[in-house]
Design a protein around this motif. Structure first.
Motif, PDB file in Angstrom:
ATOM      1  N   TYR A   1       0.827  -1.204   0.000  1.00 42.96           N
ATOM      2  CA  TYR A   1       0.000   0.000   0.000  1.00 42.96           C
ATOM      3  C   TYR A   1       0.869   1.265   0.000  1.00 42.96           C
ATOM      4  O   TYR A   1       0.513   2.266  -0.615  1.00 42.96           O
ATOM      5  N   PHE A   2       2.001   1.203   0.675  1.00 46.85           N
ATOM      6  CA  PHE A   2       2.872   2.367   0.813  1.00 46.85           C
ATOM      7  C   PHE A   2       3.958   2.444  -0.266  1.00 46.85           C
ATOM      8  O   PHE A   2       4.711   3.421  -0.304  1.00 46.85           O
ATOM      9  N   GLN A   3       4.046   1.437  -1.127  1.00 46.66           N
ATOM     10  CA  GLN A   3       5.076   1.437  -2.171  1.00 46.66           C
ATOM     11  C   GLN A   3       4.857   2.604  -3.130  1.00 46.66           C
ATOM     12  O   GLN A   3       3.734   2.926  -3.502  1.00 46.66           O
ATOM     13  N   GLY A   4       5.946   3.240  -3.498  1.00 50.23           N
ATOM     14  CA  GLY A   4       5.884   4.349  -4.433  1.00 50.23           C
ATOM     15  C   GLY A   4       5.767   5.710  -3.758  1.00 50.23           C
ATOM     16  O   GLY A   4       5.799   6.736  -4.430  1.00 50.23           O
ATOM     17  N   TYR A   5       5.630   5.719  -2.447  1.00 52.32           N
ATOM     18  CA  TYR A   5       5.541   6.982  -1.711  1.00 52.32           C
ATOM     19  C   TYR A   5       6.826   7.184  -0.902  1.00 52.32           C
ATOM     20  O   TYR A   5       7.332   6.239  -0.298  1.00 52.32           O
ATOM     21  N   GLU A   6       7.327   8.392  -0.895  1.00 54.02           N
ATOM     22  CA  GLU A   6       8.559   8.701  -0.176  1.00 54.02           C
ATOM     23  C   GLU A   6       8.325   9.478   1.111  1.00 54.02           C
ATOM     24  O   GLU A   6       9.150   9.454   2.012  1.00 54.02           O
ATOM     25  N   ARG A   7       7.205  10.211   1.164  1.00 56.80           N
ATOM     26  CA  ARG A   7       6.927  11.047   2.334  1.00 56.80           C
ATOM     27  C   ARG A   7       5.470  10.888   2.757  1.00 56.80           C
ATOM     28  O   ARG A   7       4.646  10.409   1.988  1.00 56.80           O
TER      29      ARG A   7
END
Length: 197
Positions: free
Chosen positions: A60-66
């Motif tokens: 779910y959090f893949q691809g987000y950096e912040r």
């Protein structure tokens, strides 16, 4: 004494912090501990925004950096706290205030999603958009465009987040209403260049 409706309404202050997602996960996520608390909640397995999730939390959090973390600090007027003088009124008044502010925060973050393509928001606590969640009957979510998963559902420590990022100690309803409620929401913006100000 003159009646003033404004004195009876809660005051809401919203602050935000933008932090690296990897640091946020490392510092505040403890799935085993916090999902254990979720198992004791009546929303567990009965509300789509709550555990167990039907997908991998890591993916779910893949691809987000912040992650932009939003804190809604709800100050309750003395008149409201004093009027809630039975267990039933404490529960009803507290619930009504929290849900009213929570829905406004969710709407605000969905508006941000519309302005920031590929972003997604996270709510505080279980979804309250339907009177009874369709998950209880094994049916899909009736409002997937509105429902947002809670930070709690991913095993985040909201007490530590409130204290570390905003300097706030959470207060809870017991036999009286607290002086304040705190709601923690979040937005996952795409890329590294977006600024939440």
């Amino acid at each position: 004494m003159e009646h003033n409706a404004e004195q009876e309404r809660e005051a809401v202050a919203v602050e935000q912090r933008l932090v690296p997602l990897s640091d946020f996960i490392r510092k505040y996520q403890d799935r085993e501990r916090f999902i254990g608390y979720c198992r004791a909640c009546p929303n567990y397995e009965t509300v789509w925004s709550c555990p167990p999730l039907s997908f991998s939390p890591d993916q779910y959090f893949q691809g987000y950096e912040r992650i932009a973390v939003f804190c809604a600090y709800i100050t309750l007027p003395a008149a409201v706290r004093e009027a809630a003088n039975t267990p039933e009124l404490v529960w009803k008044t507290g619930y009504d205030i929290v849900i009213r502010v929570k829905k406004k925060m969710e709407d605000r973050l969905r508006d941000m999603e519309a302005q920031i393509p590929h972003s997604i928001s996270l709510s505080s606590g279980g979804c309250n958009r339907c009177c009874r969640c369709a998950r209880r009957k094994g049916e899909p979510c009736r409002k997937p465009d509105i429902m947002r998963y809670s930070l709690d559902a991913f095993g985040f420590d909201l007490t530590a987040i409130a204290k570390d990022l905003f300097g706030i100690e959470l207060e809870w309803c017991k036999d009286r209403l607290p002086s304040h409620f705190t709601l923690i929401h979040a937005l996952l913006p795409p890329g590294a260049e977006w600024d939440c100000r």
